[in-house]
Design an enzyme around this catalytic site. Sequence first.
Site, PDB file in Angstrom:
ATOM      1  N   TRP A   1       1.669  -7.585  12.574  1.00  9.80           N
ATOM      2  CA  TRP A   1       1.359  -7.613  14.198  1.00  9.80           C
ATOM      3  C   TRP A   1       0.132  -6.821  14.140  1.00  9.80           C
ATOM      4  O   TRP A   1       0.061  -5.660  14.478  1.00  9.80           O
ATOM      5  CB  TRP A   1       2.328  -6.957  14.794  1.00  9.80           C
ATOM      6  CG  TRP A   1       2.281  -7.134  16.422  1.00  9.80           C
ATOM      7  CD1 TRP A   1       1.599  -6.307  17.035  1.00  9.80           C
ATOM      8  CD2 TRP A   1       2.486  -8.329  17.240  1.00  9.80           C
ATOM      9  NE1 TRP A   1       1.657  -6.727  18.483  1.00  9.80           N
ATOM     10  CE2 TRP A   1       1.920  -8.075  18.528  1.00  9.80           C
ATOM     11  CE3 TRP A   1       3.108  -9.662  16.964  1.00  9.80           C
ATOM     12  CZ2 TRP A   1       2.271  -8.827  19.548  1.00  9.80           C
ATOM     13  CZ3 TRP A   1       3.105 -10.484  18.039  1.00  9.80           C
ATOM     14  CH2 TRP A   1       2.577 -10.158  19.183  1.00  9.80           C
TER      15      TRP A   1
ATOM     16  N   HIS B   1     -11.427  -7.809   6.937  1.00  8.41           N
ATOM     17  CA  HIS B   1     -10.320  -8.686   7.002  1.00  8.41           C
ATOM     18  C   HIS B   1     -10.349  -9.372   8.408  1.00  8.41           C
ATOM     19  O   HIS B   1     -11.062  -9.279   9.211  1.00  8.41           O
ATOM     20  CB  HIS B   1      -8.799  -8.054   6.997  1.00  8.41           C
ATOM     21  CG  HIS B   1      -8.558  -7.254   5.917  1.00  8.41           C
ATOM     22  ND1 HIS B   1      -8.904  -8.059   4.545  1.00  8.41           N
ATOM     23  CD2 HIS B   1      -8.034  -6.235   5.558  1.00  8.41           C
ATOM     24  CE1 HIS B   1      -8.300  -7.161   3.662  1.00  8.41           C
ATOM     25  NE2 HIS B   1      -8.092  -6.098   4.197  1.00  8.41           N
TER      26      HIS B   1
ATOM     27  N   ASN C   1       0.961  -1.302  -0.096  1.00  7.07           N
ATOM     28  CA  ASN C   1      -0.247   0.069  -0.144  1.00  7.07           C
ATOM     29  C   ASN C   1       0.817   1.118  -0.037  1.00  7.07           C
ATOM     30  O   ASN C   1       0.378   2.186   0.668  1.00  7.07           O
ATOM     31  CB  ASN C   1      -1.014  -0.194   1.348  1.00  7.07           C
ATOM     32  CG  ASN C   1      -2.166  -0.893   0.772  1.00  7.07           C
ATOM     33  OD1 ASN C   1      -2.703  -1.085  -0.163  1.00  7.07           O
ATOM     34  ND2 ASN C   1      -2.736  -1.718   1.909  1.00  7.07           N
TER      35      ASN C   1
ATOM     36  N   TYR D   1      -1.366   0.942  14.614  1.00 12.09           N
ATOM     37  CA  TYR D   1      -1.939  -0.032  13.640  1.00 12.09           C
ATOM     38  C   TYR D   1      -0.808   0.096  12.307  1.00 12.09           C
ATOM     39  O   TYR D   1      -0.702  -1.018  11.898  1.00 12.09           O
ATOM     40  CB  TYR D   1      -3.164   0.504  13.177  1.00 12.09           C
ATOM     41  CG  TYR D   1      -4.033  -0.605  12.232  1.00 12.09           C
ATOM     42  CD1 TYR D   1      -4.142  -1.706  12.209  1.00 12.09           C
ATOM     43  CD2 TYR D   1      -4.233   0.151  10.854  1.00 12.09           C
ATOM     44  CE1 TYR D   1      -4.529  -2.447  11.471  1.00 12.09           C
ATOM     45  CE2 TYR D   1      -4.741  -0.646   9.932  1.00 12.09           C
ATOM     46  CZ  TYR D   1      -4.828  -2.026  10.089  1.00 12.09           C
ATOM     47  OH  TYR D   1      -5.376  -2.751   9.105  1.00 12.09           O
TER      48      TYR D   1
HETATM   49  N1  CTP Z   1      -0.602  -5.902   8.728  1.00  9.00           N
HETATM   50  C1  CTP Z   1      -0.623  -6.542   9.949  1.00  9.00           C
HETATM   51  N2  CTP Z   1      -0.559  -5.765  11.250  1.00  9.00           N
HETATM   52  C2  CTP Z   1      -1.042  -4.684  11.168  1.00  9.00           C
HETATM   53  C3  CTP Z   1      -1.130  -4.046   9.974  1.00  9.00           C
HETATM   54  C4  CTP Z   1      -0.861  -4.598   8.842  1.00  9.00           C
HETATM   55  O1  CTP Z   1      -0.193  -7.588  10.264  1.00  9.00           O
HETATM   56  N3  CTP Z   1      -1.297  -3.928  12.397  1.00  9.00           N
HETATM   57  C5  CTP Z   1      -0.268  -6.694   7.644  1.00  9.00           C
HETATM   58  C6  CTP Z   1      -1.380  -7.173   7.040  1.00  9.00           C
HETATM   59  O2  CTP Z   1      -1.159  -8.241   6.514  1.00  9.00           O
HETATM   60  C7  CTP Z   1      -1.779  -6.257   5.879  1.00  9.00           C
HETATM   61  C8  CTP Z   1      -0.533  -5.728   5.487  1.00  9.00           C
HETATM   62  O3  CTP Z   1       0.341  -5.731   6.894  1.00  9.00           O
HETATM   63  O4  CTP Z   1      -2.291  -6.599   4.643  1.00  9.00           O
HETATM   64  C9  CTP Z   1      -0.229  -4.343   5.033  1.00  9.00           C
HETATM   65  O5  CTP Z   1      -0.844  -3.498   5.609  1.00  9.00           O
HETATM   66  P1  CTP Z   1      -2.181  -2.450   5.290  1.00  9.00           P
HETATM   67  O6  CTP Z   1      -1.603  -1.515   4.484  1.00  9.00           O
HETATM   68  O7  CTP Z   1      -2.838  -1.956   6.494  1.00  9.00           O
HETATM   69  O8  CTP Z   1      -2.969  -3.474   4.368  1.00  9.00           O
HETATM   70  P2  CTP Z   1      -4.552  -3.825   4.386  1.00  9.00           P
HETATM   71  O9  CTP Z   1      -5.181  -4.067   5.606  1.00  9.00           O
HETATM   72  O10 CTP Z   1      -4.726  -5.053   3.351  1.00  9.00           O
HETATM   73  O11 CTP Z   1      -5.334  -2.677   3.483  1.00  9.00           O
HETATM   74  P3  CTP Z   1      -6.760  -2.287   3.386  1.00  9.00           P
HETATM   75  O12 CTP Z   1      -7.329  -2.432   4.534  1.00  9.00           O
HETATM   76  O13 CTP Z   1      -6.508  -1.174   2.631  1.00  9.00           O
HETATM   77  O14 CTP Z   1      -7.227  -3.543   2.360  1.00  9.00           O
END
Ligand code: CTP
Length: 319
Positions: free
Chosen positions: A263, A293, A132, A276
């Site tokens: 995480w 998700h 992203n 986050y």
């Molecule tokens: N991730 C994680 N823990 C977090 C944030 C993110 O494990 N606190 C991991 C997730 O696998 C996530 C990836 O890092 O898919 C990339 O983060 P993000 O950009 O937030 O991805 P998505 O949640 O997939 O994006 P969106 O909600 O826009 O679909």
Amino acid sequence: GAEVVINGSSSPAVVDRSNETIKHNIQPASAKWRHNQTLSLRIRKQILKFLDAEKDISVLKGTLKPGDIIHYIFDRDSTMNVSQNLYELLPRTSPLKNKHFGTCAIVGNSGVLLNSGCGQEIDTHSFVIRCNLAPVQEYARDVGLKTDLVTMNPSVVQRAFEDLVNATWREKLLQRLHSLNGSILWIPAFMARGGKQRVEWVNELILKHHVNVRTAYPSLRLLHAVRGYWLTNKVHIKRPTTGLLMYTLATRFCSQIYLYGFWPFPLDQNQNPVKYHYYDSLKYGYTSQASPHTMPLEFKALKSLHEQGALKLTVGQCD
Ligand code: CTP
């Protein structure tokens, strides 16, 4: 078969259901972790029954033409027309054709990366995947700089670039795209109808300013195939996150896979608060309520794979 044993862990997991905090003790610890090549190969073979990263990473030019109608994967009743710009940016051959790498890093966006000092280690991997369009320059010490593939959900244009309301935001996005310097930009353009306009804006920018990126747009079947693989292994994800998609694809062309920034919990292993995202102020409520998700479930599966040596999770500091 290579079943993903998600409940077979011997390490303690204390679940606090009030705020979804899980205290995960990641074992084995970094220095003791060993790669399990047999298992990795078995997983690759099993995933190949559901999808082929070489093909599913992108729709190719030969398979679509301008004007073709596509039904969005999550909004089946909504359609889009393949625009001239999109058509021009479709790759002729897979950006992963015949690719193979010794070690790959997949960098998730969790705030757990802050103060990790993992940047150098991440940059030593042969292929680095990021998610992203997360910023790197200002966080290089913790997240590194090397980027071989970066994903971009259309929602990023809204969240991080104010839907390009004025020239300043357009310039910001343009600079970020220029900084990709030849790497693969992976845009899930066919997932949800909400992204229609945003994908078009980005495509336009890339073409108009001759941005040096290799665009890729995941196949229409990728999402369901990935979900199918994990369901078969009893991991009941609703909609795979970008991070899980990337891991599933990477098994095809990476011998060893290292995960950083995965995480999805508001407290770290020592009960200190974790953001986050490492780079913005998005909050955790976002995952549990609005988002489809099931990150903690995915995490449990990845943790189990770490324990079995199929991948390595880093959730603390790098040496
Ligand atoms: N991730 C994680 N823990 C977090 C944030 C993110 O494990 N606190 C991991 C997730 O696998 C996530 C990836 O890092 O898919 C990339 O983060 P993000 O950009 O937030 O991805 P998505 O949640 O997939 O994006 P969106 O909600 O826009 O679909």
